[in-house]
Structures are given as C-alpha cells and as structure tokens.
Design an enzyme around this catalytic site. Structure first.
Site, PDB file in Angstrom:
ATOM      1  N   SER A  64       0.804  -1.223   0.000  1.00 35.84           N
ATOM      2  CA  SER A  64       0.000   0.000   0.000  1.00 35.84           C
ATOM      3  C   SER A  64       0.837   1.274   0.000  1.00 35.84           C
ATOM      4  CB  SER A  64      -0.969   0.020   1.189  1.00 35.84           C
ATOM      5  OG  SER A  64      -0.281   0.224   2.399  1.00 35.84           O
ATOM      6  N   LYS A 101       1.507   4.610   6.897  1.00 33.98           N
ATOM      7  CA  LYS A 101       0.816   5.548   6.007  1.00 33.98           C
ATOM      8  C   LYS A 101       1.460   6.928   6.098  1.00 33.98           C
ATOM      9  CE  LYS A 101      -2.538   2.771   4.678  1.00 33.98           C
ATOM     10  NZ  LYS A 101      -1.805   1.519   4.853  1.00 33.98           N
TER      11      LYS A 101
END
Length: 150
Positions: A64, A101
C-alpha cells in the site's frame, strides 16, 4: 495486493560493526576504482539510530505504500521520539492494528487522514471515535537490491 502491515523489532544498538565507507561517493555513471576512496569506517547503528531508547525497526509487509518507495519486505527505521508532521511517513496504531501511512490533517484539525501511496487502497479517516496513536516516524527505509530472500 495486500494492505501494508508491519512486523516490529526492537533496535539493538549495543553492538558495533564498522564497515568500510567510500566517503567520496560511488559514481552511478563512469566506473571509478572505489577501493582507492575507502578511507574511514561507518557504523550503521550510529548513522541510522539517533535516539536508541525510542527507535525500533519494522518490516513492511504489503504494497500500500509503494508510491512512497516502500515495498514488501523493506526494513524501516522508526523513531518514536519525533513529533509527526504533515506529510511524514508514520507507523500508526488504529483500532487494534498497526499500519504504515502518510499523515495528513484536515484544515479544521478535527480528523487525521492516513494516506496510502497506492491507488488500490482507500485512505483511513481517523476521528475522536477511533483508538489512534502515532507510534513513530519513519526515518529510513532500507531496501534489498537482491530481493527479500537474500
């Protein structure tokens, strides 16, 4: 595709392993006799770990964050003592799970967005209702050029 997860390891900084260091740099173009420039040594513990008591390593699992250059199997150096800032890469704990993230805050400061760097994944909106902690800021990403198994 797999959402990036983390395998967390304590940073062991009690050992030293001085390695030869080409302090003049290594050219990516025309070859040079690099051995002639190896004059001093470097200890990666001292180079990569500024705050030993608050630093840990994490292995990225998933894809991701590939748009930020973090691939499956990369080794991350994470410092818990750093205050996170807008756009930094963080290890966050959200509702019982760790994730890697990019940190963004909305204009009003009412929520935080944890942004993936792969369009196949959705951003994570964090509000007061979520259990949320930034565990640390990623300071280095160590990549193997041989692949994960080597």
């Amino acid at each position: 595709m797999e959402e990036t997860r983390l395998i967390i390891h304590k940073a062991e900084t009690g050992t030293e392993l001085p390695l030869g260091f080409a302090d003049e740099g290594v050219r990516a173009g025309f070859p040079s006799p690099a051995q002639d420039y190896v004059q001093e040594s470097i200890d990666l513990n001292r180079e990569l770990v500024r705050h030993p008591a608050t630093t840990f390593y994490a292995r990225a699992v998933g894809d991701s964050m590939r748009g930020r250059g973090v691939g499956d199997g990369d080794l991350l150096v994470v410092d818990k003592s750093l205050e996170p800032w807008e756009g930094c890469l963080v290890v966050a704990y959200v509702d019982g799970e760790f994730t890697l993230k990019t940190l963004h805050r909305d204009e009003g400061g009412r929520c935080v967005w944890l942004m993936p760097a792969n369009p196949a994944y959705e951003p994570i909106r964090v509000t007061e209702e979520n259990e949320f902690v930034v565990w640390g800021v990623v300071t280095y990403n160590i990549k193997s050029q041989l692949g994960r198994r080597h």
